[in-house]
Write a protein that holds these residues in place. Structure first.
Motif, mmCIF file in Angstrom:
data_model
loop_
_atom_site.group_PDB
_atom_site.id
_atom_site.type_symbol
_atom_site.label_atom_id
_atom_site.label_comp_id
_atom_site.label_asym_id
_atom_site.label_seq_id
_atom_site.Cartn_x
_atom_site.Cartn_y
_atom_site.Cartn_z
ATOM 1 N N GLU A 1 0.828 -1.200 0.000
ATOM 2 C CA GLU A 1 0.000 0.000 0.000
ATOM 3 C C GLU A 1 0.867 1.256 0.000
ATOM 4 O OE1 GLU A 1 -2.654 -0.040 3.288
ATOM 5 O OE2 GLU A 1 -3.782 -1.783 2.584
ATOM 6 N N LEU A 2 0.478 2.191 -0.831
ATOM 7 C CA LEU A 2 1.096 3.514 -0.844
ATOM 8 C C LEU A 2 -0.015 4.524 -0.585
ATOM 9 C CD1 LEU A 2 3.333 5.610 -1.410
ATOM 10 C CD2 LEU A 2 2.694 5.488 -3.834
ATOM 11 N N THR A 3 0.115 5.252 0.506
ATOM 12 C CA THR A 3 -0.882 6.264 0.854
ATOM 13 C C THR A 3 -0.251 7.640 0.724
ATOM 14 O OG1 THR A 3 -2.047 4.798 2.397
ATOM 15 C CG2 THR A 3 -2.396 7.160 2.655
ATOM 16 N N ILE A 4 -0.891 8.500 -0.050
ATOM 17 C CA ILE A 4 -0.407 9.873 -0.207
ATOM 18 C C ILE A 4 -1.415 10.819 0.419
ATOM 19 C CG2 ILE A 4 0.947 9.387 -2.271
ATOM 20 C CD1 ILE A 4 -1.315 10.513 -3.949
ATOM 21 N N LEU A 5 -0.906 11.827 1.104
ATOM 22 C CA LEU A 5 -1.750 12.839 1.740
ATOM 23 C C LEU A 5 -1.717 14.106 0.909
ATOM 24 C CD1 LEU A 5 -0.695 12.337 5.443
ATOM 25 C CD2 LEU A 5 -2.880 11.714 4.428
ATOM 26 N N LEU A 6 -2.911 14.631 0.629
ATOM 27 C CA LEU A 6 -3.034 15.778 -0.261
ATOM 28 C C LEU A 6 -4.008 16.790 0.308
ATOM 29 C CD1 LEU A 6 -4.024 13.361 -3.029
ATOM 30 C CD2 LEU A 6 -1.925 14.617 -3.303
ATOM 31 N N GLU A 7 -3.884 18.006 -0.183
ATOM 32 C CA GLU A 7 -4.937 18.982 0.082
ATOM 33 C C GLU A 7 -6.181 18.555 -0.687
ATOM 34 O OE1 GLU A 7 -3.515 22.800 -1.000
ATOM 35 O OE2 GLU A 7 -1.969 22.853 0.566
ATOM 36 N N GLN A 8 -7.339 18.816 -0.133
ATOM 37 C CA GLN A 8 -8.581 18.341 -0.737
ATOM 38 C C GLN A 8 -8.740 18.804 -2.182
ATOM 39 O OE1 GLN A 8 -11.868 19.456 1.792
ATOM 40 N NE2 GLN A 8 -11.402 17.879 3.318
ATOM 41 N N SER A 9 -8.253 19.997 -2.482
ATOM 42 C CA SER A 9 -8.417 20.545 -3.833
ATOM 43 C C SER A 9 -7.677 19.738 -4.890
ATOM 44 C CB SER A 9 -7.943 21.996 -3.877
ATOM 45 O OG SER A 9 -6.553 22.076 -3.532
ATOM 46 N N GLN A 10 -6.693 18.929 -4.491
ATOM 47 C CA GLN A 10 -5.903 18.170 -5.453
ATOM 48 C C GLN A 10 -6.271 16.688 -5.489
ATOM 49 O OE1 GLN A 10 -1.707 19.311 -4.534
ATOM 50 N NE2 GLN A 10 -1.897 20.470 -6.430
ATOM 51 N N THR A 11 -7.263 16.305 -4.715
ATOM 52 C CA THR A 11 -7.630 14.890 -4.633
ATOM 53 C C THR A 11 -8.091 14.343 -5.981
ATOM 54 O OG1 THR A 11 -8.313 15.203 -2.331
ATOM 55 C CG2 THR A 11 -9.065 13.200 -3.450
ATOM 56 N N GLY A 12 -8.961 15.078 -6.657
ATOM 57 C CA GLY A 12 -9.489 14.606 -7.929
ATOM 58 C C GLY A 12 -8.401 14.408 -8.970
ATOM 59 N N ALA A 13 -7.481 15.365 -9.034
ATOM 60 C CA ALA A 13 -6.393 15.268 -10.012
ATOM 61 C C ALA A 13 -5.489 14.085 -9.701
ATOM 62 C CB ALA A 13 -5.587 16.565 -10.015
ATOM 63 N N ALA A 14 -5.168 13.880 -8.423
ATOM 64 C CA ALA A 14 -4.312 12.751 -8.038
ATOM 65 C C ALA A 14 -4.997 11.428 -8.337
ATOM 66 C CB ALA A 14 -3.966 12.846 -6.555
ATOM 67 N N PHE A 15 -6.287 11.350 -8.055
ATOM 68 C CA PHE A 15 -7.042 10.117 -8.311
ATOM 69 C C PHE A 15 -7.036 9.805 -9.803
ATOM 70 C CE2 PHE A 15 -10.540 7.175 -8.466
ATOM 71 C CZ PHE A 15 -10.520 6.546 -7.223
ATOM 72 N N ALA A 16 -7.182 10.846 -10.617
ATOM 73 C CA ALA A 16 -7.194 10.642 -12.068
ATOM 74 C C ALA A 16 -5.838 10.143 -12.564
ATOM 75 C CB ALA A 16 -7.571 11.945 -12.772
#
Length: 218
Positions: A195-210
């Motif tokens: 498992e690799l878990t990355i922590l992001l600001e909420q505004s970047q979640t969609g872009a990271a998921f994509a």
């Protein structure tokens, strides 16, 4: 004193973007040389001609390992993504009481099903990541410790890797490079075996998921 070519190689090696850009032939060498000139002159303590920098870049690009086609694929239908929102990250200075605080915190958090909690101990710091519902508990347990930072409203995106891919050289580099190319900033990251878990600001979640979704083979 370092030569121009040695200094250019050092600068390029410190940037994944420049290294890959040179290998792929995506960078205008004259423009890059112009931008590197002030830094080179400052660090080498002498005038540096643009033509000399271009030559150093051209020779370096010829020596860099050729790009091998085909990006790393993260899984054969077995990789998946999950997210957790509204997380808070605390960082405390490590002390002789940190272990007792960690043990107490995990005991108090255990009954709260569905809540997210993880504690990571470094050399001089202890990091606690928790769901918003556990912030009061964390602050009470660590009230006697020196808090260094508190970040709120973060999202964790966890990539569950195919175990067969965990030994692939450059697996994490490939993931982080993709995120960096899309200007996605990581607040922190946690790794376990699959498992690799990355922590992001909420505004970047969609872009990271994509980005991560495109790396998973369907």
């Amino acid at each position: 004193m370092q030569s121009i070519s040695t200094k250019v190689e050092q600068i390029v090696s410190e940037s994944a973007f420049l290294s890959e850009g040179l290998v792929r032939g995506l960078i205008n060498l004259s423009e890059l040389a112009r931008q590197l000139q002030p830094q080179l002159e400052s660090e080498l303590w002498k005038p540096v001609g643009q033509a000399a920098v271009v030559m150093a870049l051209r020779r370096l690009s010829e020596r860099l390992p050729a790009h091998r086609g085909g990006d790393i694929v993260l899984g054969q239908r077995s990789a998946e993504l999950t997210t957790r929102a509204e997380l808070t990250v605390y960082t405390y200075r490590y002390s002789e009481d940190s272990y007792d605080c960690q043990r107490q915190l995990l005991a108090l958090a255990a009954p709260q099903r569905g809540a997210f909690i993880t504690v990571t101990r470094g050399v001089n710091e202890v990091m606690v990541i928790c769901s918003r519902a556990l912030t009061t508990v964390v602050e009470e347990v660590f009230s006697g410790e020196r808090r260094l930072a508190r970040l709120e409203r973060l999202t964790a995106v966890t990539l569950h890797l195919d175990p067969a891919k965990c030994g692939t050289p450059g697996i994490y580099h490939a993931i982080l490079k993709k995120l960096a190319w899309d200007k996605i900033n990581l607040v922190n990251m946690i790794c376990t075996y699959t498992e690799l878990t990355i922590l992001l600001e909420q505004s970047q979640t969609g872009a990271a998921f994509a980005v991560l979704s495109r790396m998973i083979e369907h």
